[in-house]
Design a protein around this motif. Structure first.
Motif, PDB file in Angstrom:
ATOM      1  N   ALA A  30       0.834  -1.211   0.000  1.00  0.00           N
ATOM      2  CA  ALA A  30       0.000   0.000   0.000  1.00  0.00           C
ATOM      3  C   ALA A  30       0.864   1.255   0.000  1.00  0.00           C
ATOM      4  O   ALA A  30       0.580   2.211  -0.742  1.00  0.00           O
ATOM      5  CB  ALA A  30      -0.936  -0.013   1.204  1.00  0.00           C
ATOM      6  N   ALA A  31       1.923   1.242   0.804  1.00  0.00           N
ATOM      7  CA  ALA A  31       2.806   2.415   0.866  1.00  0.00           C
ATOM      8  C   ALA A  31       3.478   2.671  -0.482  1.00  0.00           C
ATOM      9  O   ALA A  31       3.539   3.817  -0.947  1.00  0.00           O
ATOM     10  CB  ALA A  31       3.849   2.220   1.967  1.00  0.00           C
ATOM     11  N   GLN A  32       3.975   1.621  -1.108  1.00  0.00           N
ATOM     12  CA  GLN A  32       4.636   1.795  -2.403  1.00  0.00           C
ATOM     13  C   GLN A  32       3.644   2.227  -3.481  1.00  0.00           C
ATOM     14  O   GLN A  32       3.968   3.073  -4.324  1.00  0.00           O
ATOM     15  CB  GLN A  32       5.354   0.510  -2.807  1.00  0.00           C
ATOM     16  CG  GLN A  32       6.633   0.292  -2.026  1.00  0.00           C
ATOM     17  CD  GLN A  32       7.500  -0.780  -2.658  1.00  0.00           C
ATOM     18  OE1 GLN A  32       7.476  -0.996  -3.862  1.00  0.00           O
ATOM     19  NE2 GLN A  32       8.278  -1.438  -1.825  1.00  0.00           N
ATOM     20  N   MET A  33       2.457   1.652  -3.462  1.00  0.00           N
ATOM     21  CA  MET A  33       1.444   2.059  -4.441  1.00  0.00           C
ATOM     22  C   MET A  33       1.073   3.531  -4.229  1.00  0.00           C
ATOM     23  O   MET A  33       0.906   4.277  -5.208  1.00  0.00           O
ATOM     24  CB  MET A  33       0.199   1.173  -4.341  1.00  0.00           C
ATOM     25  CG  MET A  33       0.413  -0.230  -4.882  1.00  0.00           C
ATOM     26  SD  MET A  33      -1.072  -1.286  -4.769  1.00  0.00           S
ATOM     27  CE  MET A  33      -2.128  -0.529  -6.023  1.00  0.00           C
ATOM     28  N   SER A  34       0.975   3.954  -2.982  1.00  0.00           N
ATOM     29  CA  SER A  34       0.664   5.348  -2.677  1.00  0.00           C
ATOM     30  C   SER A  34       1.769   6.270  -3.178  1.00  0.00           C
ATOM     31  O   SER A  34       1.502   7.300  -3.807  1.00  0.00           O
ATOM     32  CB  SER A  34       0.486   5.547  -1.165  1.00  0.00           C
ATOM     33  OG  SER A  34      -0.631   4.830  -0.698  1.00  0.00           O
ATOM     34  N   ARG A  35       3.009   5.874  -2.917  1.00  0.00           N
ATOM     35  CA  ARG A  35       4.151   6.683  -3.354  1.00  0.00           C
ATOM     36  C   ARG A  35       4.182   6.832  -4.869  1.00  0.00           C
ATOM     37  O   ARG A  35       4.371   7.917  -5.397  1.00  0.00           O
ATOM     38  CB  ARG A  35       5.461   6.040  -2.875  1.00  0.00           C
ATOM     39  CG  ARG A  35       6.184   6.805  -1.802  1.00  0.00           C
ATOM     40  CD  ARG A  35       7.574   6.267  -1.509  1.00  0.00           C
ATOM     41  NE  ARG A  35       7.663   4.828  -1.273  1.00  0.00           N
ATOM     42  CZ  ARG A  35       7.405   4.218  -0.132  1.00  0.00           C
ATOM     43  NH1 ARG A  35       7.025   4.911   0.904  1.00  0.00           N
ATOM     44  NH2 ARG A  35       7.526   2.914  -0.020  1.00  0.00           N
ATOM     45  N   LEU A  36       4.001   5.718  -5.563  1.00  0.00           N
ATOM     46  CA  LEU A  36       4.107   5.740  -7.024  1.00  0.00           C
ATOM     47  C   LEU A  36       2.923   6.414  -7.704  1.00  0.00           C
ATOM     48  O   LEU A  36       3.084   7.019  -8.763  1.00  0.00           O
ATOM     49  CB  LEU A  36       4.274   4.310  -7.560  1.00  0.00           C
ATOM     50  CG  LEU A  36       5.600   3.633  -7.220  1.00  0.00           C
ATOM     51  CD1 LEU A  36       5.589   2.177  -7.665  1.00  0.00           C
ATOM     52  CD2 LEU A  36       6.765   4.374  -7.864  1.00  0.00           C
ATOM     53  N   SER A  37       1.739   6.301  -7.117  1.00  0.00           N
ATOM     54  CA  SER A  37       0.550   6.876  -7.757  1.00  0.00           C
ATOM     55  C   SER A  37       0.304   8.321  -7.342  1.00  0.00           C
ATOM     56  O   SER A  37      -0.377   9.057  -8.052  1.00  0.00           O
ATOM     57  CB  SER A  37      -0.691   6.045  -7.411  1.00  0.00           C
ATOM     58  OG  SER A  37      -1.018   6.190  -6.047  1.00  0.00           O
ATOM     59  N   GLY A  38       0.823   8.706  -6.177  1.00  0.00           N
ATOM     60  CA  GLY A  38       0.534  10.039  -5.659  1.00  0.00           C
ATOM     61  C   GLY A  38      -0.832  10.106  -4.995  1.00  0.00           C
ATOM     62  O   GLY A  38      -1.280  11.167  -4.573  1.00  0.00           O
ATOM     63  N   ASP A  39      -1.514   8.982  -4.916  1.00  0.00           N
ATOM     64  CA  ASP A  39      -2.824   8.878  -4.262  1.00  0.00           C
ATOM     65  C   ASP A  39      -2.684   7.988  -3.037  1.00  0.00           C
ATOM     66  O   ASP A  39      -1.749   7.200  -2.941  1.00  0.00           O
ATOM     67  CB  ASP A  39      -3.856   8.215  -5.189  1.00  0.00           C
ATOM     68  CG  ASP A  39      -4.097   8.999  -6.459  1.00  0.00           C
ATOM     69  OD1 ASP A  39      -4.038  10.234  -6.406  1.00  0.00           O
ATOM     70  OD2 ASP A  39      -4.340   8.365  -7.502  1.00  0.00           O
ATOM     71  N   ASP A  40      -3.656   8.099  -2.138  1.00  0.00           N
ATOM     72  CA  ASP A  40      -3.636   7.243  -0.961  1.00  0.00           C
ATOM     73  C   ASP A  40      -4.186   5.868  -1.300  1.00  0.00           C
ATOM     74  O   ASP A  40      -5.319   5.736  -1.771  1.00  0.00           O
ATOM     75  CB  ASP A  40      -4.463   7.866   0.171  1.00  0.00           C
ATOM     76  CG  ASP A  40      -4.429   7.022   1.427  1.00  0.00           C
ATOM     77  OD1 ASP A  40      -3.337   6.537   1.774  1.00  0.00           O
ATOM     78  OD2 ASP A  40      -5.490   6.827   2.045  1.00  0.00           O
ATOM     79  N   VAL A  41      -3.361   4.842  -1.111  1.00  0.00           N
ATOM     80  CA  VAL A  41      -3.792   3.454  -1.225  1.00  0.00           C
ATOM     81  C   VAL A  41      -3.515   2.832   0.140  1.00  0.00           C
ATOM     82  O   VAL A  41      -2.380   2.837   0.601  1.00  0.00           O
ATOM     83  CB  VAL A  41      -3.018   2.692  -2.322  1.00  0.00           C
ATOM     84  CG1 VAL A  41      -3.449   1.236  -2.369  1.00  0.00           C
ATOM     85  CG2 VAL A  41      -3.225   3.355  -3.686  1.00  0.00           C
ATOM     86  N   SER A  42      -4.552   2.333   0.779  1.00  0.00           N
ATOM     87  CA  SER A  42      -4.398   1.812   2.135  1.00  0.00           C
ATOM     88  C   SER A  42      -4.397   0.288   2.153  1.00  0.00           C
ATOM     89  O   SER A  42      -4.853  -0.366   1.206  1.00  0.00           O
ATOM     90  CB  SER A  42      -5.533   2.325   3.024  1.00  0.00           C
ATOM     91  OG  SER A  42      -6.755   1.728   2.636  1.00  0.00           O
ATOM     92  N   LYS A  43      -3.913  -0.261   3.249  1.00  0.00           N
ATOM     93  CA  LYS A  43      -3.980  -1.703   3.451  1.00  0.00           C
ATOM     94  C   LYS A  43      -5.431  -2.163   3.440  1.00  0.00           C
ATOM     95  O   LYS A  43      -5.752  -3.225   2.898  1.00  0.00           O
ATOM     96  CB  LYS A  43      -3.303  -2.097   4.758  1.00  0.00           C
ATOM     97  CG  LYS A  43      -3.288  -3.622   4.967  1.00  0.00           C
ATOM     98  CD  LYS A  43      -3.472  -3.937   6.435  1.00  0.00           C
ATOM     99  CE  LYS A  43      -3.518  -5.422   6.665  1.00  0.00           C
ATOM    100  NZ  LYS A  43      -4.878  -5.923   6.862  1.00  0.00           N
ATOM    101  N   ASN A  44      -6.335  -1.344   3.993  1.00  0.00           N
ATOM    102  CA  ASN A  44      -7.761  -1.695   4.000  1.00  0.00           C
ATOM    103  C   ASN A  44      -8.314  -1.794   2.580  1.00  0.00           C
ATOM    104  O   ASN A  44      -9.160  -2.642   2.296  1.00  0.00           O
ATOM    105  CB  ASN A  44      -8.569  -0.679   4.806  1.00  0.00           C
ATOM    106  CG  ASN A  44      -8.297  -0.797   6.295  1.00  0.00           C
ATOM    107  OD1 ASN A  44      -7.854  -1.838   6.769  1.00  0.00           O
ATOM    108  ND2 ASN A  44      -8.551   0.273   7.024  1.00  0.00           N
ATOM    109  N   MET A  45      -7.835  -0.940   1.675  1.00  0.00           N
ATOM    110  CA  MET A  45      -8.262  -1.018   0.280  1.00  0.00           C
ATOM    111  C   MET A  45      -7.787  -2.330  -0.324  1.00  0.00           C
ATOM    112  O   MET A  45      -8.541  -3.011  -1.026  1.00  0.00           O
ATOM    113  CB  MET A  45      -7.720   0.170  -0.518  1.00  0.00           C
ATOM    114  CG  MET A  45      -8.339   1.500  -0.129  1.00  0.00           C
ATOM    115  SD  MET A  45      -7.455   2.911  -0.804  1.00  0.00           S
ATOM    116  CE  MET A  45      -8.053   2.921  -2.479  1.00  0.00           C
TER     117      MET A  45
END
Length: 126
Positions: free
Chosen positions: A32-47
């Motif tokens: 989730a952290a890496q996806m958030s970093r790369l996308s610039g959007d919040d991606v959470s573990k819950n997602m």
């Protein structure tokens, strides 16, 4: 042609997300952290949890997130699944290069054969 009603892939998509996450070299928090970093959007573990739950098929991963999930998890699971579903096959790395090399060899052989045939028709023996 698919049968009516057979085109709902929600559960399969959820299972694919679960499989990709299961085989990832990191936990879901890091994914989730890496996806958030790369996308610039919040991606959470819950997602990620919701996307990977067949019981929550109404929360499937958005298509625009799939390449990012594959990149972060070093996977081709979705790409392979979708291409297979459409009747194709994907080649990566050396296999893709070998396929292209073979295609070029076949083209060369065909051209050489056609040239020999033209010479024969023109009356020039090789």
């Amino acid at each position: 042609m698919p049968a009516p009603g057979s085109g709902n892939y929600a559960a399969q998509v959820s299972e694919l997300v679960g499989g990709v996450l299961k085989h990832a070299e990191m936990d879901r928090y890091e994914v989730a952290a890496q996806m958030s970093r790369l996308s610039g959007d919040d991606v959470s573990k819950n997602m990620l949890d919701a996307w990977s739950s067949p019981a929550r098929a109404d929360h499937n991963i958005p298509l625009y997130r799939v390449p990012l999930l594959e990149e972060v998890c070093h996977s081709h699971a979705f790409t392979d699944w979708l291409v297979h579903l459409r009747g194709g096959r994907v080649a990566y790395g050396r296999e893709a290069l070998d396929a292209q090399y073979g295609k070029l060899q076949r083209m060369r052989d065909k051209i050489q054969s056609d040239m020999r045939e033209l010479k024969r028709l023109m009356g020039d023996a090789e």
